[in-house]
Design an enzyme around this catalytic site. Sequence first.
Site, PDB file in Angstrom:
ATOM      1  N   ASP A   8      -8.172  18.190 -15.884  1.00  0.00           N
ATOM      2  CA  ASP A   8      -8.483  16.614 -16.260  1.00  0.00           C
ATOM      3  C   ASP A   8      -8.395  16.439 -17.736  1.00  0.00           C
ATOM      4  O   ASP A   8      -8.950  17.184 -18.512  1.00  0.00           O
ATOM      5  CB  ASP A   8      -9.921  16.268 -15.775  1.00  0.00           C
ATOM      6  N   LYS A  21      -8.783   5.208 -19.740  1.00  0.00           N
ATOM      7  CA  LYS A  21      -9.462   5.302 -21.131  1.00  0.00           C
ATOM      8  C   LYS A  21      -7.899   5.217 -21.878  1.00  0.00           C
ATOM      9  O   LYS A  21      -7.724   4.257 -21.944  1.00  0.00           O
ATOM     10  CB  LYS A  21      -9.876   7.116 -20.792  1.00  0.00           C
ATOM     11  N   ARG A  66       0.814  -1.302   0.004  1.00  0.00           N
ATOM     12  CA  ARG A  66      -0.017  -0.070   0.068  1.00  0.00           C
ATOM     13  C   ARG A  66       0.956   1.339   0.036  1.00  0.00           C
ATOM     14  O   ARG A  66       0.606   2.343  -0.110  1.00  0.00           O
ATOM     15  CB  ARG A  66      -1.034  -0.149   1.245  1.00  0.00           C
ATOM     16  N   TYR A  74     -17.116  15.480 -16.173  1.00  0.00           N
ATOM     17  CA  TYR A  74     -17.335  13.902 -16.132  1.00  0.00           C
ATOM     18  C   TYR A  74     -18.460  13.899 -15.017  1.00  0.00           C
ATOM     19  O   TYR A  74     -18.494  14.188 -13.977  1.00  0.00           O
ATOM     20  CB  TYR A  74     -16.409  12.987 -15.753  1.00  0.00           C
TER      21      TYR A  74
HETATM   22  N1  PLP Z   1     -12.461  11.881 -15.946  1.00  0.00           N
HETATM   23  C1  PLP Z   1     -12.924  12.045 -17.044  1.00  0.00           C
HETATM   24  C2  PLP Z   1     -12.930  12.880 -17.948  1.00  0.00           C
HETATM   25  C3  PLP Z   1     -13.790  10.663 -17.240  1.00  0.00           C
HETATM   26  O1  PLP Z   1     -14.271  10.622 -18.465  1.00  0.00           O
HETATM   27  C4  PLP Z   1     -13.875   9.777 -16.090  1.00  0.00           C
HETATM   28  C5  PLP Z   1     -14.697   8.467 -16.377  1.00  0.00           C
HETATM   29  O2  PLP Z   1     -15.324   8.301 -17.398  1.00  0.00           O
HETATM   30  C6  PLP Z   1     -13.214   9.811 -15.047  1.00  0.00           C
HETATM   31  C7  PLP Z   1     -12.563  11.188 -14.589  1.00  0.00           C
HETATM   32  C8  PLP Z   1     -13.328   8.933 -13.902  1.00  0.00           C
HETATM   33  O3  PLP Z   1     -12.368   7.971 -14.230  1.00  0.00           O
HETATM   34  P1  PLP Z   1     -12.765   6.334 -13.587  1.00  0.00           P
HETATM   35  O4  PLP Z   1     -13.675   5.962 -14.235  1.00  0.00           O
HETATM   36  O5  PLP Z   1     -11.340   5.802 -13.955  1.00  0.00           O
HETATM   37  O6  PLP Z   1     -12.522   6.335 -11.973  1.00  0.00           O
END
Ligand code: PLP
Length: 412
Positions: free
Chosen positions: A189, A214, A70, A124
Amino acid sequence: MESDASTTSRALATEAVHAGREDLAGLGLHAVPIDLSTTYPSYDSRQEAARIDEFAATGARPQGPPVYARLDNPTTARFETALARLEGAASAVGFASGMAALSAVLLARASQGLRHVVAVRPLYGCSDHLLSAGLLGTEVTWTDPAGVADAIRPETGLVMVETPANPTLAEIDIRALAHSCGSVPLLVDSTFATPVLQRPLEHGARIVLHSATKYLGGHGDVLAGVVACDEEFARVLRQLRFATGGVLHPLSGYLLLRGLSTLPVRMRAAAGTAAELSRRLAADSRVAAVHYPKLGGAMVAFEVHGDPHRVIAGVRLITPAVSLGSVDTLIQHPASISHRIVAEGDRRSAGVSEQLLRMSVGLEDVDDLWADLDGALRGRSARPDRTAVHAEGRTAGPAPDGSARVPSPAVR
Ligand code: PLP
């Protein structure tokens, strides 16, 4: 993990295949080893105590074996090194998912007494929800980029944006926004852009976040998140990750590193196809609007005149599924799925209309994808053989009525 400044002059395509692997030849290895250990033996408890004290005091990566998984892991550390190098960051810290990464950033700032976040929609859906619901004890002020400077207060710990944004692909001028943020760190992001298209730290952002699930992983088989930042903030994040446990699994670290190797090639190929599909959609009378970023990329959003649910039901080659960034093309209806959790009014005012569809373009042939989209836009009926079977292998089993359920090779 901290990146090695002596190698920062190499091109991105070179870093993508070499960063985090420089020691392999010296170890007599070619492929990256996966260290699955959860614990590490030591016959010297005093030395272990000193290493634990050092981590508790500084958050620096421990020298030598990590004591416990961890705290750190050599395989995930390789991915962190590589991603930091690609983003031009001093450090990167990996997490179990994009949401775990965002949670750690919010908790890190809140633990420093800075509980207020200024954010720009759209984000998101789950990121929006995490902030709106104040699940981590934070408070959010939503604004547009022009309103950021006025929304900042003494207790503001973070300004957060996505660009290009999920799902509308709206873009923000990172440099101008970073200027408005003053001393408050700007988190971008950059999941949709990847370091291939955009390196936010070069434009004044202080923190870059990816859902590594992704494009970084790139094959739809890893759930992961990563934060690229300076080493000072990385130390806080490592301490938080140790305390809260949202660690990246070593197998995921391995798959992410492998995904990074092909990231530049995948992004360029998919972006070329996405640009062509966006042109064809824009010229199509069944389509009311197309959103494709000036930056480029492999995401296309479009609004249809007709029923968006019929388009989703009508695809055959394209997979109707949430998520993005895989080698195959996915399509989804944000108002129903990725942004369902956002209140309807907030969704609409952020441009997430009921007519909007979001497509993540993969590596298939452009004409095959267009033929599939054309059929779906024509309102072709859903496949008659579509069966809701999710079990791996889809072995035949008794249906609720007792009859035999025949697995269909066409179900995807
Ligand atoms: N940020 C964006 C732009 C996303 O599209 C997503 C998920 O679709 C996330 C964060 C969250 O990521 P995770 O699904 O890996 O937790």
